[in-house]
Design an enzyme around this catalytic site. Structure first.
Site, PDB file in Angstrom:
ATOM      1  N   ASP A  32       0.853  -1.191   0.000  1.00  0.00           N
ATOM      2  CA  ASP A  32       0.000   0.000   0.000  1.00  0.00           C
ATOM      3  C   ASP A  32       0.895   1.249   0.000  1.00  0.00           C
ATOM      4  O   ASP A  32       1.895   1.312   0.728  1.00  0.00           O
ATOM      5  CB  ASP A  32      -0.884  -0.026   1.252  1.00  0.00           C
ATOM      6  CG  ASP A  32      -2.014   0.982   1.189  1.00  0.00           C
ATOM      7  OD1 ASP A  32      -3.177   0.564   1.283  1.00  0.00           O
ATOM      8  OD2 ASP A  32      -1.740   2.189   1.084  1.00  0.00           O
ATOM      9  N   ASN A  88     -13.030  -2.943   3.124  1.00  0.00           N
ATOM     10  CA  ASN A  88     -14.040  -1.886   3.184  1.00  0.00           C
ATOM     11  C   ASN A  88     -14.977  -1.952   1.977  1.00  0.00           C
ATOM     12  O   ASN A  88     -14.521  -2.157   0.850  1.00  0.00           O
ATOM     13  CB  ASN A  88     -13.363  -0.510   3.202  1.00  0.00           C
ATOM     14  CG  ASN A  88     -12.460  -0.322   4.408  1.00  0.00           C
ATOM     15  OD1 ASN A  88     -12.750  -0.810   5.494  1.00  0.00           O
ATOM     16  ND2 ASN A  88     -11.354   0.378   4.234  1.00  0.00           N
ATOM     17  N   GLN A  95     -14.458   2.994   2.048  1.00  0.00           N
ATOM     18  CA  GLN A  95     -13.839   2.562   0.790  1.00  0.00           C
ATOM     19  C   GLN A  95     -13.549   3.785  -0.076  1.00  0.00           C
ATOM     20  O   GLN A  95     -14.411   4.661  -0.249  1.00  0.00           O
ATOM     21  CB  GLN A  95     -14.772   1.594   0.027  1.00  0.00           C
ATOM     22  CG  GLN A  95     -14.110   0.990  -1.212  1.00  0.00           C
ATOM     23  CD  GLN A  95     -14.995  -0.017  -1.935  1.00  0.00           C
ATOM     24  OE1 GLN A  95     -16.186  -0.165  -1.637  1.00  0.00           O
ATOM     25  NE2 GLN A  95     -14.427  -0.714  -2.905  1.00  0.00           N
ATOM     26  N   HIS A 101     -10.664  -5.033  -2.702  1.00  0.00           N
ATOM     27  CA  HIS A 101      -9.308  -5.300  -2.202  1.00  0.00           C
ATOM     28  C   HIS A 101      -9.373  -5.647  -0.721  1.00  0.00           C
ATOM     29  O   HIS A 101     -10.291  -5.221  -0.017  1.00  0.00           O
ATOM     30  CB  HIS A 101      -8.370  -4.113  -2.434  1.00  0.00           C
ATOM     31  CG  HIS A 101      -8.885  -2.812  -1.908  1.00  0.00           C
ATOM     32  ND1 HIS A 101      -9.811  -2.056  -2.585  1.00  0.00           N
ATOM     33  CD2 HIS A 101      -8.618  -2.141  -0.773  1.00  0.00           C
ATOM     34  CE1 HIS A 101     -10.084  -0.967  -1.892  1.00  0.00           C
ATOM     35  NE2 HIS A 101      -9.384  -0.999  -0.783  1.00  0.00           N
ATOM     36  N   HIS A 103      -7.108  -5.429   2.784  1.00  0.00           N
ATOM     37  CA  HIS A 103      -5.934  -4.865   3.439  1.00  0.00           C
ATOM     38  C   HIS A 103      -5.323  -5.912   4.362  1.00  0.00           C
ATOM     39  O   HIS A 103      -6.046  -6.519   5.180  1.00  0.00           O
ATOM     40  CB  HIS A 103      -6.326  -3.682   4.328  1.00  0.00           C
ATOM     41  CG  HIS A 103      -6.861  -2.493   3.599  1.00  0.00           C
ATOM     42  ND1 HIS A 103      -6.086  -1.406   3.306  1.00  0.00           N
ATOM     43  CD2 HIS A 103      -8.095  -2.219   3.110  1.00  0.00           C
ATOM     44  CE1 HIS A 103      -6.825  -0.492   2.686  1.00  0.00           C
ATOM     45  NE2 HIS A 103      -8.054  -0.964   2.561  1.00  0.00           N
TER      46      HIS A 103
HETATM   47  P1  AMP Z   1      -9.831   1.693   0.831  1.00  0.00           P
HETATM   48  O1  AMP Z   1      -9.963   2.951   1.659  1.00  0.00           O
HETATM   49  O2  AMP Z   1     -10.213   0.462   1.571  1.00  0.00           O
HETATM   50  O3  AMP Z   1     -10.554   1.836  -0.486  1.00  0.00           O
HETATM   51  O4  AMP Z   1      -8.289   1.552   0.577  1.00  0.00           O
HETATM   52  C1  AMP Z   1      -7.607   2.086  -0.504  1.00  0.00           C
HETATM   53  C2  AMP Z   1      -6.135   1.910  -0.211  1.00  0.00           C
HETATM   54  O5  AMP Z   1      -5.432   1.988  -1.422  1.00  0.00           O
HETATM   55  C3  AMP Z   1      -5.535   2.961   0.726  1.00  0.00           C
HETATM   56  O6  AMP Z   1      -4.927   2.295   1.829  1.00  0.00           O
HETATM   57  C4  AMP Z   1      -4.515   3.678  -0.149  1.00  0.00           C
HETATM   58  O7  AMP Z   1      -3.363   4.040   0.563  1.00  0.00           O
HETATM   59  C5  AMP Z   1      -4.212   2.640  -1.190  1.00  0.00           C
HETATM   60  N1  AMP Z   1      -3.812   3.128  -2.504  1.00  0.00           N
HETATM   61  C6  AMP Z   1      -4.436   4.053  -3.262  1.00  0.00           C
HETATM   62  N2  AMP Z   1      -3.816   4.201  -4.451  1.00  0.00           N
HETATM   63  C7  AMP Z   1      -2.764   3.333  -4.438  1.00  0.00           C
HETATM   64  C8  AMP Z   1      -1.742   3.003  -5.370  1.00  0.00           C
HETATM   65  N3  AMP Z   1      -1.656   3.592  -6.558  1.00  0.00           N
HETATM   66  N4  AMP Z   1      -0.836   2.056  -5.025  1.00  0.00           N
HETATM   67  C9  AMP Z   1      -0.910   1.443  -3.814  1.00  0.00           C
HETATM   68  N5  AMP Z   1      -1.850   1.707  -2.897  1.00  0.00           N
HETATM   69  C10 AMP Z   1      -2.766   2.644  -3.196  1.00  0.00           C
END
Ligand code: AMP
Ligand code: ZN
Length: 136
Positions: A32, A88, A95, A101, A103
């Site tokens: 992440d 999420n 989300q 995805h 975590h």
């Molecule tokens: P969510 O809030 O569950 O949708 O989580 C999205 C996650 O994606 C967050 O923890 C971000 O830090 C991560 N994220 C967003 N864009 C990228 C990216 N390009 N590469 C890696 N992680 C990302």
């Protein structure tokens, strides 16, 4: 099945480079970019599903099996003390990227990561209402 406007489709399928920890025909596991703790990773299916409501049962099951394998392997590598597996669904639940995805968040004793919630108390009213509605 990919969505041309989805960044995680592009990452999962290798069109955008990422720090990849694992890859097979159906999944990519990446670090992440905004980690909650050192080693915070994301499991991304290569097909596009917006969330848990959309993903098919077979892929969801495989994602959790992969989570188990990654957690075991990464615990050894990182030397962490535990793991949160978080997933999420929809904006109300936090989300921000609308491609399913999971975590994988390593936890370290006293890491002050702040992940959690304030515990409430189960009321008789809520309990009875939910159980009654489930029984139909
Ligand atoms: P969510 O809030 O569950 O949708 O989580 C999205 C996650 O994606 C967050 O923890 C971000 O830090 C991560 N994220 C967003 N864009 C990228 C990216 N390009 N590469 C890696 N992680 C990302
Ligand atoms: Zn996608």
């Amino acid at each position: 099945m990919q969505d041309n406007n989805c960044i995680f489709c592009k990452i999962a399928n290798g069109e955008i480079p990422s720090a990849t920890l694992y890859e097979d025909d159906e999944f990519r596991v990446i670090l992440d970019l905004g980690p909650a703790t050192k080693g915070h990773a994301l499991i991304l299916p290569k097909n596009h599903y917006a969330d848990l409501y959309e993903i098919d049962e077979g892929t969801a099951a495989k994602a959790f099996v992969l989570a188990k394998k990654m957690v075991a392997r990464l615990t050894d590598i990182l030397g962490c003390d535990g793991y949160n597996v978080v997933q999420n669904n929809k904006e109300a639940a936090g989300q921000t990227v609308f491609h399913f995805h999971m975590h994988l968040i390593p936890r370290y004793k006293d890491d002050k990561c702040g992940f959690g919630w304030k515990m409430g108390k189960l009321s008789d009213k809520d309990k009875e209402e939910i159980l009654a509605k489930l029984k139909g």
